[in-house]
Write a protein that holds these residues in place. Structure first.
Motif, mmCIF file in Angstrom:
data_model
loop_
_atom_site.group_PDB
_atom_site.id
_atom_site.type_symbol
_atom_site.label_atom_id
_atom_site.label_comp_id
_atom_site.label_asym_id
_atom_site.label_seq_id
_atom_site.Cartn_x
_atom_site.Cartn_y
_atom_site.Cartn_z
ATOM 1 N N GLU A 1 -36.982 -39.863 -39.683
ATOM 2 C CA GLU A 1 -35.694 -39.498 -40.290
ATOM 3 C C GLU A 1 -35.649 -39.931 -41.764
ATOM 4 O O GLU A 1 -35.169 -39.185 -42.629
ATOM 5 C CB GLU A 1 -34.572 -40.179 -39.501
ATOM 6 C CG GLU A 1 -33.177 -39.907 -40.017
ATOM 7 C CD GLU A 1 -32.113 -40.664 -39.228
ATOM 8 O OE1 GLU A 1 -31.029 -40.923 -39.796
ATOM 9 O OE2 GLU A 1 -32.367 -40.992 -38.054
ATOM 10 N N ILE A 2 -36.168 -41.124 -42.042
ATOM 11 C CA ILE A 2 -36.219 -41.610 -43.428
ATOM 12 C C ILE A 2 -37.176 -40.764 -44.253
ATOM 13 O O ILE A 2 -36.875 -40.363 -45.381
ATOM 14 C CB ILE A 2 -36.652 -43.085 -43.456
ATOM 15 C CG1 ILE A 2 -35.649 -43.950 -42.698
ATOM 16 C CG2 ILE A 2 -36.801 -43.581 -44.888
ATOM 17 C CD1 ILE A 2 -36.131 -45.358 -42.431
ATOM 18 N N HIS A 3 -38.333 -40.478 -43.683
ATOM 19 C CA HIS A 3 -39.345 -39.684 -44.393
ATOM 20 C C HIS A 3 -38.818 -38.302 -44.752
ATOM 21 O O HIS A 3 -39.097 -37.776 -45.837
ATOM 22 C CB HIS A 3 -40.605 -39.570 -43.523
ATOM 23 C CG HIS A 3 -41.745 -38.888 -44.211
ATOM 24 N ND1 HIS A 3 -41.918 -37.518 -44.187
ATOM 25 C CD2 HIS A 3 -42.773 -39.388 -44.948
ATOM 26 C CE1 HIS A 3 -42.995 -37.204 -44.880
ATOM 27 N NE2 HIS A 3 -43.540 -38.314 -45.347
ATOM 28 N N ASP A 4 -38.039 -37.703 -43.852
ATOM 29 C CA ASP A 4 -37.485 -36.374 -44.125
ATOM 30 C C ASP A 4 -36.490 -36.416 -45.283
ATOM 31 O O ASP A 4 -36.348 -35.439 -46.026
ATOM 32 C CB ASP A 4 -36.803 -35.829 -42.872
ATOM 33 C CG ASP A 4 -37.789 -35.523 -41.757
ATOM 34 O OD1 ASP A 4 -38.992 -35.427 -42.051
ATOM 35 O OD2 ASP A 4 -37.350 -35.416 -40.590
ATOM 36 N N ALA A 5 -35.792 -37.570 -45.431
ATOM 37 C CA ALA A 5 -34.812 -37.709 -46.517
ATOM 38 C C ALA A 5 -35.472 -38.103 -47.832
ATOM 39 O O ALA A 5 -35.022 -37.699 -48.911
ATOM 40 C CB ALA A 5 -33.746 -38.730 -46.143
ATOM 41 N N ASN A 6 -36.547 -38.895 -47.762
ATOM 42 C CA ASN A 6 -37.264 -39.337 -48.959
ATOM 43 C C ASN A 6 -38.702 -39.622 -48.579
ATOM 44 O O ASN A 6 -39.018 -40.680 -48.029
ATOM 45 C CB ASN A 6 -36.607 -40.587 -49.550
ATOM 46 C CG ASN A 6 -37.337 -41.110 -50.778
ATOM 47 O OD1 ASN A 6 -38.254 -40.463 -51.295
ATOM 48 N ND2 ASN A 6 -36.940 -42.274 -51.259
ATOM 49 N N SER A 7 -39.582 -38.693 -48.879
ATOM 50 C CA SER A 7 -40.988 -38.829 -48.481
ATOM 51 C C SER A 7 -41.701 -39.940 -49.249
ATOM 52 O O SER A 7 -42.796 -40.353 -48.869
ATOM 53 C CB SER A 7 -41.729 -37.500 -48.702
ATOM 54 O OG SER A 7 -41.648 -37.116 -50.069
ATOM 55 N N ASP A 8 -41.080 -40.437 -50.334
ATOM 56 C CA ASP A 8 -41.682 -41.520 -51.117
ATOM 57 C C ASP A 8 -41.120 -42.895 -50.757
ATOM 58 O O ASP A 8 -41.363 -43.861 -51.474
ATOM 59 C CB ASP A 8 -41.452 -41.268 -52.616
ATOM 60 C CG ASP A 8 -42.292 -40.119 -53.145
ATOM 61 O OD1 ASP A 8 -43.331 -39.822 -52.540
ATOM 62 O OD2 ASP A 8 -41.891 -39.512 -54.160
ATOM 63 N N PHE A 9 -40.365 -42.990 -49.682
ATOM 64 C CA PHE A 9 -39.836 -44.285 -49.257
ATOM 65 C C PHE A 9 -41.009 -45.169 -48.831
ATOM 66 O O PHE A 9 -41.781 -44.817 -47.936
ATOM 67 C CB PHE A 9 -38.871 -44.105 -48.088
ATOM 68 C CG PHE A 9 -37.920 -45.248 -47.883
ATOM 69 C CD1 PHE A 9 -36.611 -45.169 -48.320
ATOM 70 C CD2 PHE A 9 -38.319 -46.414 -47.242
ATOM 71 C CE1 PHE A 9 -35.715 -46.216 -48.145
ATOM 72 C CE2 PHE A 9 -37.443 -47.470 -47.056
ATOM 73 C CZ PHE A 9 -36.132 -47.366 -47.509
ATOM 74 N N PRO A 10 -41.184 -46.335 -49.480
ATOM 75 C CA PRO A 10 -42.364 -47.170 -49.224
ATOM 76 C C PRO A 10 -42.511 -47.577 -47.753
ATOM 77 O O PRO A 10 -41.525 -47.812 -47.058
ATOM 78 C CB PRO A 10 -42.127 -48.401 -50.108
ATOM 79 C CG PRO A 10 -41.237 -47.905 -51.198
ATOM 80 C CD PRO A 10 -40.336 -46.900 -50.548
#
Length: 562
Positions: free
Chosen positions: A411-420
């Motif tokens: 879910e986080i990756h779909d919102a921001n693929s650059d989230f560390p």
């Protein structure tokens, strides 16, 4: 409501209150309890970043020369005191001169009046932490701001190596010698001191960037340009108060964040953590530079709060920090930033002239001061929504709920693929699920619904029991053989004693209680009355003599059968 009913109802109320308090207390404990250092690190690694500032400037510095007259005087003195033989060969004399020059270069090297001017570049890096998901970052002022004197020293330190090697080669050529390796360090150190003294800079310019680590498949992100929106005075500007804080802004959204905490309640002895990028543990030559970068976590104790010359306090702790840690968050055991790590205490080594930190004496500028700069920049620090989801995912992962954790990370990756770190956790979660290590879990709301339903069901059962008990008491009347019924007739007998000719008629059937009490199926409100041998009737409730043909007791009002 009867006594039994009141007891049951009170029991039910107590059970419901206890369950409710347990639920509320459980939620509150989760919010306020100290966290494990491992979890604190995992929560805050994405929002802890690298900060770099690159300066360019025109630098002026003098040409160096050897004072041959001073060197000759030193040789003559050596001959006079017998250190060198007057009959020494040319090779022996050269050896003496080289040794003297290499051992005491500061006595024979000097700056000429001829200057060299060139454009130089120098960089300084440290740590920082993101305090809002729309791109505001806290770091130290000395990472993004330099006085001309400090910048000159930085330029000299970073660029001196190449210049010194050029000078060394020039002097070796002049003297026709090749300095032994053990003497080269002496020579280079003396030349560096001269350059640092005479370096001047002009037209300085700087660019600051932020880097996040473990982004997607990359160890480190590309440089993200950062604007300096608020900056204090670096601690190395002695004439200033030295509130060494800077607030940066990057043009990004949905960023990971570090929660800000309150340092006012901090006490000596409290445990704290430092999370940052110290140079010795980040870029040391023994480490694989191609490996994934990761911030370093150190743990320590608050030693004291000390007042600096500007009249404000800093936090002293023994959580180890060093070069590169500057700008990193000092965290309490709830994972909140209660300071920014800034400097360490130490002394200048008289032999080398270098500053040597004293382990265990590290200082952080408190959150109270950081908030001054955030307020000036109109920044409201807050945990971002993706950071909330990331923390939930970390909790699930650490509890081995890998499938549920993977869904959160995705879910986080779909919102921001650059989230560390998210890509790494998705892969690790998938591997754990494939290995059969996943532990299933129910959503928290289902557990709460089950508990509440259990409380309601318990209440229904208690109410049913109360109703059944009350209904049974009304239908049954006074059970046969009860003491009250057995004593009702004698209580009224004195007003009309039985004839001596024989026992009362009621006794002819045996037990007075079983013959005179109404049968269980008779309504509890009706009574035929108790009769003596003479035909008089008495109320079985109060013992009053009943009027002939009366349907009610004139004293207590009880209904009787005529």
């Amino acid at each position: 409501m009867g006594r039994r009913s009141r007891i049951l109802f009170l029991s039910f109320t107590i059970v419901a209150l206890v369950v409710t308090l347990i639920l509320v207390a459980g939620c509150g404990t989760e919010e306020s309890a100290d966290l494990d250092p491992t979890k604190i690190a995992e929560y805050n690694k994405p929002g802890t970043v690298l900060v770099e500032t690159v300066w360019t400037a025109d630098v002026s510095f003098p040409e160096l020369a050897i004072d041959y007259d001073a060197l000759e005087t030193a040789f003559i003195n050596a001959v006079r005191d017998g250190t060198v033989s007057p009959d020494a060969t040319t090779e022996e004399i050269a050896t003496v001169l080289i040794t003297e020059l290499a051992t005491f270069p500061e006595l024979y090297l000097y700056a000429t009046t001829e200057d060299r001017v060139t454009t130089m570049e120098a960089s300084v890096y440290g740590s920082g932490f993101i305090v809002s998901d729309d791109g505001y970052v806290v770091t130290n002022a000395h990472i993004v701001k330099k006085s001309d004197e400090a910048l000159a020293a930085t330029m000299a330190e970073e660029n001196a190596g190449e210049l010194l090697q050029e000078d060394l080669a020039k002097f070796e050529e002049e003297l026709g010698i090749d300095l032994p390796a053990e003497y080269e360090d002496y020579f280079l150190a003396a030349a560096a001191d001269i350059y640092a003294t005479y370096y001047t800079v002009s037209s300085p310019a700087s660019d600051t960037s932020m880097y996040m680590v473990s982004v997607g498949d990359e160890s480190i992100s590309d440089a993200i340009p950062a604007e300096v929106v608020e900056v204090g005075d670096p601690m190395d500007i002695q004439e200033e108060t030295g509130k060494d804080v800077a607030v940066l802004k990057v043009n990004k959204t949905n960023l990971p964040t570090v929660a800000m905490g309150d340092d006012k309640e901090l006490m000596d002895g409290d445990q704290v953590l430092a999370l940052g990028y110290p140079g010795t543990a980040t870029f040391d030559y023994v480490l694989d530079i191609n490996a994934e970068l990761s911030p370093t976590l150190t743990q320590g104790t608050v030693s004291a709060k000390k007042t600096v010359s500007g009249g404000w306090e800093v936090i002293q702790s023994d959580a180890y920090t060093t070069n590169g840690s500057s700008g990193s968050p000092l965290l309490n055991m709830k994972g909140e930033a209660i300071g920014v790590n800034t400097f360490g205490a130490g002394d200048v080594n008289e032999s080398t002239g270098e500053f040597e930190a004293s382990p265990g004496f590290n200082f952080a500028i408190p959150a109270t001061v950081i908030n001054e700069f955030l307020n000036q920049a109109n920044v409201e620090p807050a945990i971002g929504s993706l950071t909330d989801t990331y923390r939930e995912a970390i909790d699930l992962y650490m509890d081995k709920h890998y499938s549920a954790a993977k869904e959160k990370f995705q879910e986080i990756h779909d919102a921001n693929s650059d989230f560390p770190y998210v890509q790494d956790y998705i892969e690790q979660s998938s591997a754990k699920v494939s290995a059969g290590e996943d532990v299933s879990t129910f959503p928290a709301w289902i557990i709460i619904v089950i508990i509440v339903a259990g409380v309601i069901l318990t209440g229904v059962i208690v109410l049913v029991v109360i109703l059944v008990t009350r209904k049974g008491g009304k239908k049954g009347g006074t059970p046969p053989g009860a003491p009250v019924a057995a004593t009702a007739v004698p209580a009224a007998a004195p007003s009309a004693p039985a004839p001596e000719a024989g026992p009362p008629a009621a006794e002819t059937g045996g037990d007075a209680a079983t013959t005179e009490m109404p049968k269980p199926e008779a309504p509890a409100t009706e009574d035929s009355g108790a009769a003596d041998a003479g035909g008089a009737r008495f109320c079985s409730k109060c013992g009053n003599e009943l009027d002939p043909g009366s349907a009610f007791c004139s004293k207590c009002g009880r209904q009787v059968n005529g």
